[in-house]
Design an enzyme around this catalytic site. Structure first.
Site, short mmCIF file in Angstrom:
data_model
loop_
_atom_site.label_atom_id
_atom_site.label_comp_id
_atom_site.label_asym_id
_atom_site.label_seq_id
_atom_site.Cartn_x
_atom_site.Cartn_y
_atom_site.Cartn_z
N GLU A 1 11.85 18.73 14.17
CA GLU A 1 11.25 19.40 13.02
C GLU A 1 10.47 20.64 13.45
O GLU A 1 9.89 20.68 14.54
CB GLU A 1 10.32 18.44 12.27
CG GLU A 1 11.07 17.31 11.59
CD GLU A 1 10.19 16.44 10.71
OE1 GLU A 1 10.67 16.03 9.63
OE2 GLU A 1 9.04 16.15 11.10
N CYS B 1 -0.55 18.81 11.60
CA CYS B 1 -0.75 18.37 12.98
C CYS B 1 -0.62 16.85 13.10
O CYS B 1 -1.26 16.10 12.37
CB CYS B 1 -2.12 18.82 13.46
SG CYS B 1 -2.56 18.26 15.11
#
EC number: 2.1.1.192
Length: 356
Positions: A89, A346
């Protein structure tokens, strides 16, 4: 059938060993990285026999986008499939940048950051990170790293000359794949290519002290980010098992040796986890730890994910943590977690299986 080689894996001088004369290599680079050619037959300034030779030996599609999701904040997460079927990703983070022109008028334009993966999975085992749950499958090649950026720029019609920032903060530990990551930095910086200066490329690491020193000795000119997340070895080892191999003292020693532009700072990422590492006593210890280092601290509020063990702290607590650091002279910001609603923030990236 002959296996085609990924042309994005080659620096100009390497490609020049296979293709003569050298000015043809520059033309090929320009077609791929600046004119966004879709195939070799599009490269009309090349002789027909050279285009045929290229098509018989190379490809430049190391990643295939199988899904993308757009966040309400404008961030876009891409799920890429590699040639061997594994998946990674990447995230495009658009931001608005305002400037004052010569007439004193405020003008704004889009500024882009692309967060790229360097490995399929990760072996670091950080307890707060979703990527680590699946372990490490393999390293990405330089061309697979570059391919993420090239595809995203083409897809979003971002002109090659538009300045963008690259952060190696996607899936994987970049310094565990230092050879290919450093090569990707060089490929991206080529003037005939995307011309992304190393000063606009940030390599993040969980703290591989030996490789930090190796990266510094390469003198690439990149920026360095340290995923710290704790101020003592006991807690850091609990959160990040890699600390058993490279403790905080070893990391800080490596950081002190790292060459950094006088105008820049080493970035320290600090993930605030409710009740774990977000107390003011932790902030005080962080100030001591960074003494004498030209540092900038990015505070990140923990981003929830499936199977997560921790909780996100309140913004109020994060601001108190930030204020203590700032009052002690430490440059500090609270980083906005873009893409949170599409699991693009994150610690939320992972190798999605093929059920999509």
């Amino acid at each position: 059938m002959k296996e085609l080689v990924n042309i994005l894996d080659f620096l100009p001088e390497e490609l020049g060993e296979k293709i003569k004369p050298m000015f043809r290599v520059k033309q090929i680079y320009q077609w791929i990285y600046q004119k966004y050619a879709n195939n070799f037959s599009d490269m009309s300034s090349l002789p027909k026999d050279l285009r045929l030779e290229l098509a018989q030996n190379f490809h430049f599609s190391p990643v295939k986008c199988v899904k993308n999701e757009q966040s309400k904040d404008g961030s876009i997460k891409y799920l890429f499939e590699l040639v061997d079927g594994l998946r990674i990703e990447s995230v495009l983070l658009p931001m608005k940048e305002e400037k004052i022109d010569a007439e004193g008028k405020r003008i704004s334009h889009a500024r882009y950051t692309i967060c790229v993966s360097s490995q399929v999975g990760c072996k670091s085992g950080c307890s707060f990170c979703l990527t680590a749950k699946g372990g490490l499958k393999r390293n990405l090649s330089a061309g697979e790293i570059v391919g993420q950026i090239l595809w995203i720029k083409k897809q979003n019609n971002i002109p090659y000359e538009r300045r963008i920032n690259i952060v190696y903060m996607g899936m994987g530990e970049p310094l565990d794949n230092l050879k290919n990551v450093s090569k990707a930095v060089k490929i991206l910086a080529q003037n005939e290519g995307l011309a992304i200066s190393p000063r606009r490329q940030t390599i993040s690491t969980s703290g591989l002290a030996k490789q930090i020193k190796e990266l510094g000795q390469m003198n690439l000119g990149v920026l360095l980010a340290i995923s710290l997340h704790a101020v003592n070895d006991e807690l850091r080892t609990e959160l990040m098992p890699i600390n058993k191999a490279y403790n905080i003292a070893a990391i800080m020693d490596a950081v002190r040796e790292f060459p950094i532009d006088q105008r820049k700072r080493v970035m320290f990422e600090y993930l605030l986890i409710d009740g774990i590492n977000d107390k003011l006593e932790h902030a005080k210890e962080l100030v001591k730890l960074l003494n004498g280092i030209k540092a900038k601290v990015n505070l990140i509020l923990f981003n929830p994910h499936e199977g997560g063990l921790y909780k996100r702290p309140s913004l109020e607590n994060a601001i108190k943590f930030q204020d203590l650091l700032s009052n002690k002279g430490v440059t500090c910001t609270i980083r906005e977690s873009k893409g949170l609603d599409i699991s693009a923030a994150c610690g939320q990236l992972k190798e999605r299986a093929k059920e999509q």
